[in-house]
Scaffold this motif. Structure first.
Motif, short mmCIF file in Angstrom:
data_model
loop_
_atom_site.label_atom_id
_atom_site.label_comp_id
_atom_site.label_asym_id
_atom_site.label_seq_id
_atom_site.Cartn_x
_atom_site.Cartn_y
_atom_site.Cartn_z
N SER A 139 24.90 72.83 58.22
CA SER A 139 25.91 73.13 57.21
C SER A 139 26.87 71.95 57.07
O SER A 139 27.13 71.24 58.04
CB SER A 139 26.69 74.39 57.59
OG SER A 139 27.34 74.22 58.83
N PHE A 140 27.39 71.76 55.87
CA PHE A 140 28.38 70.72 55.62
C PHE A 140 29.27 71.18 54.47
O PHE A 140 28.93 72.13 53.75
CB PHE A 140 27.71 69.38 55.29
CG PHE A 140 26.80 69.41 54.10
CD1 PHE A 140 27.29 69.20 52.82
CD2 PHE A 140 25.44 69.66 54.25
CE1 PHE A 140 26.45 69.23 51.72
CE2 PHE A 140 24.60 69.71 53.17
CZ PHE A 140 25.10 69.49 51.90
N THR A 141 30.40 70.52 54.31
CA THR A 141 31.37 70.87 53.28
C THR A 141 31.48 69.74 52.28
O THR A 141 31.69 68.59 52.66
CB THR A 141 32.76 71.14 53.90
OG1 THR A 141 32.64 72.17 54.87
CG2 THR A 141 33.75 71.56 52.83
N ASN A 142 31.32 70.07 50.99
CA ASN A 142 31.54 69.10 49.92
C ASN A 142 33.01 69.18 49.51
O ASN A 142 33.42 70.10 48.81
CB ASN A 142 30.63 69.40 48.73
CG ASN A 142 30.66 68.29 47.69
OD1 ASN A 142 31.63 67.54 47.60
ND2 ASN A 142 29.62 68.18 46.90
N LEU A 143 33.78 68.22 49.97
CA LEU A 143 35.22 68.24 49.72
C LEU A 143 35.57 67.95 48.27
O LEU A 143 36.72 68.21 47.85
CB LEU A 143 35.91 67.21 50.63
CG LEU A 143 35.71 67.42 52.14
CD1 LEU A 143 36.37 66.29 52.91
CD2 LEU A 143 36.25 68.76 52.58
#
Length: 467
Positions: free
Chosen positions: A220-224
């Motif tokens: 999982s990762f966050t697209n800021l």
């Protein structure tokens, strides 16, 4: 005439001699028109005009010369070249139809180029097989079987290595991020600078981190850069003491946040109480690029604002007695420069306050009536005025020994604002106290009056020069 038209070579020759120039002329005009419009169909049309039609004409001529013997060597070569060019034309046309005019956000626009390249490779291999079978009479059934079995064996052998690559390609097809977006991944946080079929390159500020697509696809990762609201927000957490009034803390932090350079003007900053005298400040900014600098400025200026407001940020000692010696020492210098007696000095010291400002903070706004005179003891400030269009114009700089708020006694509005050029300290004396001192010291009154007139003239000259 009927005997002429009944000849086998007549119609092919007529097509080449008459039809080919006409078609080439029409395609030339069409290609020029599409090129001017920067259409994706210009390239297939140019390929058809420059290569496919001439190759077709060559095949017809060679075929007629060799008496339509399709098994003749030159006919086979011409047919092979013509067939290969037809394949290229069909691929180019399909690419223009499917992907040349793809709408933003559609599946055609999101499809990774490696999928397109693999599709082209498969079609070219199939087309070459058809050409070998049709023109040269080759039996390709055994070749297809062998290639199929070999592909299955290779696929089973490397499935563990190819699996992450396929997962990464599917992720690229979904396109959860684009070049320029900011990602917060387990292994790196930064801006995406390159995306290819194998990896994603993220500029972390301390170098470029290369992360395999498979690693991102399985984690999982966050697209800021994709926020649900109107902007991205930089947040910081600050701790005070239980003795600090929540209303004062909130007002102080909001004032600091609203003045930050990176804050979006038409969106409000927010301050939330978290309990245990902790507060979270949220500042709307245009891009994650400004996050670190905004948080740094917020924390830097919050300390100075807390000192001025008498708050205890991180438990800091902010009692008035802490600054009493500083105020006495510096006001003694001011009193000496204006020839003030001990009584006047005592009045100023009793009512004086030590105010500290961070670099870039607004110390005094233009067009207000100041309620105190501030004597600069450390740092430097800039006097500025604003045109009717809101453009900031510099009037001049002030340093240690100068003072601001000169119209406090006359209760007139100041024409210039004051901004700290560096971390600056003032000793502020309120209007009532300085008024009592001025009544007994005409020299100070004259100095303040002269300063008012000089600064008004400098402000008028700066505005006239800006027009």
């Amino acid at each position: 005439m009927s005997s002429l038209t009944s000849q086998d070579w007549f119609w092919p020759a007529l097509i080449i001699v008459v039809g080919l120039p006409i078609v080439l002329l029409v395609l030339t005009e069409l290609a020029n028109f599409l090129t001017r419009r920067q259409s994706s169909y210009a390239r297939p049309i140019q390929l058809l005009r420059n290569y496919v039609l001439p190759a077709c004409a060559l095949f017809l001529l060679v075929d007629q010369v060799e008496h339509t013997n399709v098994h003749a060597t030159w006919s086979r070569i011409a047919a092979t070249v013509f067939g290969f060019l037809v394949m290229l034309f069909l691929l180019s046309g399909a690419n223009a139809v499917l992907f040349g005019e793809a709408r933003a956000g559609s599946w055609r626009e999101r499809l990774p180029t490696i999928f397109i390249d693999l599709g082209r490779l498969v079609l070219i291999v199939v087309g070459i097989g058809i050409l070998l079978s049709w023109v040269w009479g080759t039996d390709i059934g055994g070749l297809i079987t062998a290639v199929g079995v070999t592909s299955i064996v290779i696929g089973l052998a490397v499935q563990s290595a190819v699996g992450p690559v396929i997962a990464g390609l599917l992720m690229l097809f979904e396109q959860p991020f684009r070049i320029g977006d900011w990602l917060d991944a387990p292994d790196a946080k930064g801006r995406v600078v390159e995306v290819n079929w194998r990896s994603v390159h993220i500029d972390t500020g301390n170098g470029v981190k290369i992360i395999p697509n498979g690693a991102l696809a399985t984690d999982s990762f966050t697209n800021l850069s994709r926020v649900a609201g109107a902007s991205y927000r930089a947040t910081a957490r600050l701790s005070f003491t239980s003795a600090d009034r929540p209303g004062t803390v909130r007002a102080t932090l909001l004032a600091v946040a609203e003045e930050l350079p990176a804050k979006i003007a038409n969106l409000p900053a927010q301050v939330a109480a978290l309990g245990d005298s902790d507060y979270q400040v949220s500042v709307p900014i245009a891009s994650p690029t400004d996050e670190n600098s905004t948080k740094t400025q917020l924390l830097h200026r919050a300390w100075y604002a807390a000192q001025r407001a008498g708050l205890h940020l991180d438990g800091a000692d902010n009692s008035p007695e802490r600054h009493s010696e500083y105020i006495d020492a510096h006001l003694r210098i001011v009193a000496g420069s204006f020839g003030l007696d001990e009584e006047a000095l005592a009045i100023m010291v009793t009512h004086g306050r030590c105010l500290m400002y961070a670099e870039g903070e607004t110390i005094q706004r233009a067009d207000i009536v100041p309620d105190a005179i501030g004597f600069i003891t450390e740092g430097a400030v800039a006097m500025v005025v604003y045109t009717a269009d809101g453009i900031q114009v510099s009037v001049g700089d002030l340093g240690v020994g100068d003072y601001i708020g000169t119209t406090a006694l006359t209760r007139q509005r100041v024409v210039s604002g004051v901004i700290a050029l560096a971390d600056t300290t003032l000793v502020s004396v309120p209007r009532d106290a300085i008024s009592a001192v001025v009544r007994a010291n005409p020299r100070l009154a004259r100095s303040l009056g002269e300063a008012i007139e000089m600064r008004r003239a400098a402000a008028a000259a700066a505005l006239a020069a800006a027009r």
